[in-house]
Design a protein around this motif. Structure first.
Motif, short mmCIF file in Angstrom:
data_model
loop_
_atom_site.label_atom_id
_atom_site.label_comp_id
_atom_site.label_asym_id
_atom_site.label_seq_id
_atom_site.Cartn_x
_atom_site.Cartn_y
_atom_site.Cartn_z
N LEU A 49 124.43 -19.17 -78.18
CA LEU A 49 124.48 -19.71 -76.83
C LEU A 49 124.57 -21.23 -76.78
O LEU A 49 125.05 -21.79 -75.81
CB LEU A 49 123.24 -19.28 -76.03
N GLY A 50 124.09 -21.91 -77.83
CA GLY A 50 123.94 -23.35 -77.76
C GLY A 50 125.09 -24.14 -78.34
O GLY A 50 125.83 -23.67 -79.19
N PRO A 51 125.22 -25.37 -77.87
CA PRO A 51 126.29 -26.25 -78.34
C PRO A 51 125.94 -27.07 -79.58
O PRO A 51 126.75 -27.88 -80.02
CB PRO A 51 126.50 -27.18 -77.14
N ASN A 52 124.77 -26.90 -80.15
CA ASN A 52 124.32 -27.70 -81.28
C ASN A 52 125.03 -27.24 -82.57
O ASN A 52 124.78 -26.15 -83.06
CB ASN A 52 122.81 -27.57 -81.44
N PRO A 53 125.90 -28.06 -83.16
CA PRO A 53 126.65 -27.64 -84.35
C PRO A 53 125.78 -27.44 -85.59
O PRO A 53 126.18 -26.75 -86.52
CB PRO A 53 127.66 -28.77 -84.57
N SER A 54 124.58 -28.01 -85.61
CA SER A 54 123.73 -27.83 -86.79
C SER A 54 123.02 -26.47 -86.78
O SER A 54 122.39 -26.11 -87.76
CB SER A 54 122.70 -28.96 -86.89
N THR A 55 123.12 -25.76 -85.67
CA THR A 55 122.52 -24.43 -85.61
C THR A 55 123.59 -23.39 -85.27
O THR A 55 123.45 -22.63 -84.33
CB THR A 55 121.37 -24.36 -84.59
#
Length: 142
Positions: A49-55
Protein backbone atom coordinates in the motif's frame (compact mmCIF):
# COMPACT_ATOMS: atom_id res chain seq x y z
CA UNK A 1 -17.57 -11.67 58.92
CA UNK A 2 -17.08 -15.40 58.33
CA UNK A 3 -19.18 -15.48 55.10
CA UNK A 4 -17.07 -12.64 53.64
CA UNK A 5 -13.84 -14.59 54.22
CA UNK A 6 -15.41 -17.66 52.63
CA UNK A 7 -16.45 -15.62 49.58
CA UNK A 8 -12.99 -14.08 49.22
CA UNK A 9 -11.37 -17.51 49.55
CA UNK A 10 -13.72 -18.96 46.92
CA UNK A 11 -13.03 -16.15 44.46
CA UNK A 12 -9.29 -16.49 45.05
CA UNK A 13 -9.44 -20.23 44.47
CA UNK A 14 -11.38 -19.75 41.22
CA UNK A 15 -8.93 -17.12 40.02
CA UNK A 16 -5.97 -19.38 40.75
CA UNK A 17 -7.64 -22.24 38.93
CA UNK A 18 -8.14 -19.99 35.89
CA UNK A 19 -11.91 -20.33 36.00
CA UNK A 20 -12.66 -16.62 36.20
CA UNK A 21 -12.71 -14.66 32.97
CA UNK A 22 -9.77 -12.43 32.23
CA UNK A 23 -10.41 -8.69 32.29
CA UNK A 24 -12.07 -7.43 29.11
CA UNK A 25 -8.99 -5.45 28.14
CA UNK A 26 -6.59 -8.39 28.53
CA UNK A 27 -5.52 -9.66 25.10
CA UNK A 28 -4.91 -13.38 24.66
CA UNK A 29 -1.23 -14.26 24.49
CA UNK A 30 -0.02 -15.12 20.99
CA UNK A 31 2.63 -17.70 20.19
CA UNK A 32 5.93 -16.60 18.69
CA UNK A 33 4.82 -18.12 15.38
CA UNK A 34 1.58 -16.10 15.43
CA UNK A 35 3.58 -12.95 16.20
CA UNK A 36 5.92 -13.67 13.29
CA UNK A 37 3.11 -14.23 10.77
CA UNK A 38 1.29 -11.13 12.02
CA UNK A 39 4.44 -9.01 11.74
CA UNK A 40 5.20 -10.32 8.23
CA UNK A 41 1.65 -9.74 7.00
CA UNK A 42 1.48 -6.25 8.48
CA UNK A 43 4.80 -5.21 6.94
CA UNK A 44 3.95 -6.83 3.61
CA UNK A 45 0.54 -5.14 3.45
CA UNK A 46 2.11 -1.77 4.32
CA UNK A 47 4.73 -2.30 1.59
CA UNK A 48 2.04 -3.06 -1.00
CA UNK A 49 0.00 0.00 0.00
CA UNK A 50 2.83 2.41 0.75
CA UNK A 51 5.02 4.59 -1.43
CA UNK A 52 8.21 3.98 0.58
CA UNK A 53 10.76 2.31 -1.78
CA UNK A 54 12.79 0.91 1.11
CA UNK A 55 9.85 -1.28 2.13
CA UNK A 56 8.91 -2.89 -1.16
CA UNK A 57 6.95 -6.17 -0.99
CA UNK A 58 9.83 -8.24 -2.40
CA UNK A 59 12.17 -7.01 0.30
CA UNK A 60 9.66 -7.89 3.04
CA UNK A 61 9.15 -11.36 1.56
CA UNK A 62 12.92 -11.89 1.38
CA UNK A 63 13.28 -10.95 5.07
CA UNK A 64 10.59 -13.33 6.39
CA UNK A 65 10.30 -16.20 3.88
CA UNK A 66 12.63 -18.92 2.62
CA UNK A 67 14.02 -18.64 -0.91
CA UNK A 68 12.12 -21.79 -1.86
CA UNK A 69 8.82 -20.34 -0.65
CA UNK A 70 9.48 -17.06 -2.48
CA UNK A 71 10.03 -19.04 -5.69
CA UNK A 72 6.79 -20.98 -5.12
CA UNK A 73 4.90 -17.74 -4.52
CA UNK A 74 6.31 -16.19 -7.71
CA UNK A 75 5.09 -19.23 -9.67
CA UNK A 76 1.68 -19.03 -7.96
CA UNK A 77 1.38 -15.33 -8.87
CA UNK A 78 2.24 -16.05 -12.51
CA UNK A 79 -0.37 -18.77 -12.83
CA UNK A 80 -3.15 -17.00 -10.86
CA UNK A 81 -2.55 -13.36 -11.86
CA UNK A 82 -2.97 -12.30 -8.24
CA UNK A 83 -0.87 -11.38 -5.24
CA UNK A 84 0.51 -14.65 -3.85
CA UNK A 85 0.44 -13.55 -0.20
CA UNK A 86 -3.07 -12.07 -0.28
CA UNK A 87 -4.25 -14.83 -2.65
CA UNK A 88 -6.21 -12.07 -4.39
CA UNK A 89 -5.86 -9.06 -6.66
CA UNK A 90 -7.08 -6.87 -3.79
CA UNK A 91 -5.62 -5.90 -0.44
CA UNK A 92 -7.57 -7.11 2.63
CA UNK A 93 -9.01 -4.51 5.01
CA UNK A 94 -8.13 -6.41 8.17
CA UNK A 95 -6.80 -9.77 9.35
CA UNK A 96 -6.41 -12.00 12.37
CA UNK A 97 -4.14 -14.92 13.20
CA UNK A 98 -4.70 -18.10 15.17
CA UNK A 99 -2.44 -20.94 16.21
CA UNK A 100 -3.39 -24.24 14.58
CA UNK A 101 -0.76 -26.60 16.02
CA UNK A 102 2.88 -27.68 16.03
CA UNK A 103 4.89 -30.70 15.05
CA UNK A 104 8.15 -31.73 13.38
CA UNK A 105 9.82 -28.42 14.27
CA UNK A 106 7.08 -26.25 12.74
CA UNK A 107 3.99 -24.35 13.85
CA UNK A 108 0.95 -23.82 11.70
CA UNK A 109 -0.72 -20.42 11.87
CA UNK A 110 -3.96 -19.58 10.07
CA UNK A 111 -4.26 -15.99 8.92
CA UNK A 112 -7.83 -14.90 8.17
CA UNK A 113 -8.09 -11.97 5.76
CA UNK A 114 -11.22 -9.82 5.95
CA UNK A 115 -12.43 -8.11 2.78
CA UNK A 116 -14.47 -4.96 2.18
CA UNK A 117 -17.50 -6.99 1.05
CA UNK A 118 -17.59 -8.75 4.43
CA UNK A 119 -16.24 -12.13 3.34
CA UNK A 120 -12.99 -13.68 4.53
CA UNK A 121 -10.19 -15.92 3.26
CA UNK A 122 -7.99 -18.26 5.30
CA UNK A 123 -4.33 -18.69 4.38
CA UNK A 124 -2.26 -21.34 6.19
CA UNK A 125 1.32 -20.48 7.16
CA UNK A 126 4.06 -22.86 8.27
CA UNK A 127 6.74 -21.36 10.53
CA UNK A 128 10.03 -23.08 11.40
CA UNK A 129 10.35 -22.98 15.16
CA UNK A 130 14.16 -22.92 15.19
CA UNK A 131 14.45 -19.52 13.51
CA UNK A 132 10.82 -18.36 12.95
CA UNK A 133 11.32 -18.26 9.18
CA UNK A 134 8.11 -18.81 7.22
CA UNK A 135 8.61 -21.78 4.89
CA UNK A 136 5.03 -22.57 3.90
CA UNK A 137 2.04 -20.55 2.72
CA UNK A 138 -0.97 -22.18 1.13
CA UNK A 139 -4.72 -22.21 0.73
CA UNK A 140 -6.63 -24.16 3.41
CA UNK A 141 -6.39 -27.92 3.15
CA UNK A 142 -9.33 -29.46 1.30
Amino acid sequence: MFPMRTAVAAVSALALAGLLAAPADAAPRQTRAEDQVNTFFSQYRDAVLGPNPSTEPGRVRHEFLTTELNNELDAWADSHQADPVFRSQNVPNAWSVRYEGSGAGHSTVVLTEQWAAGDSTDVWYQVRLADLVIDGLQDPPA
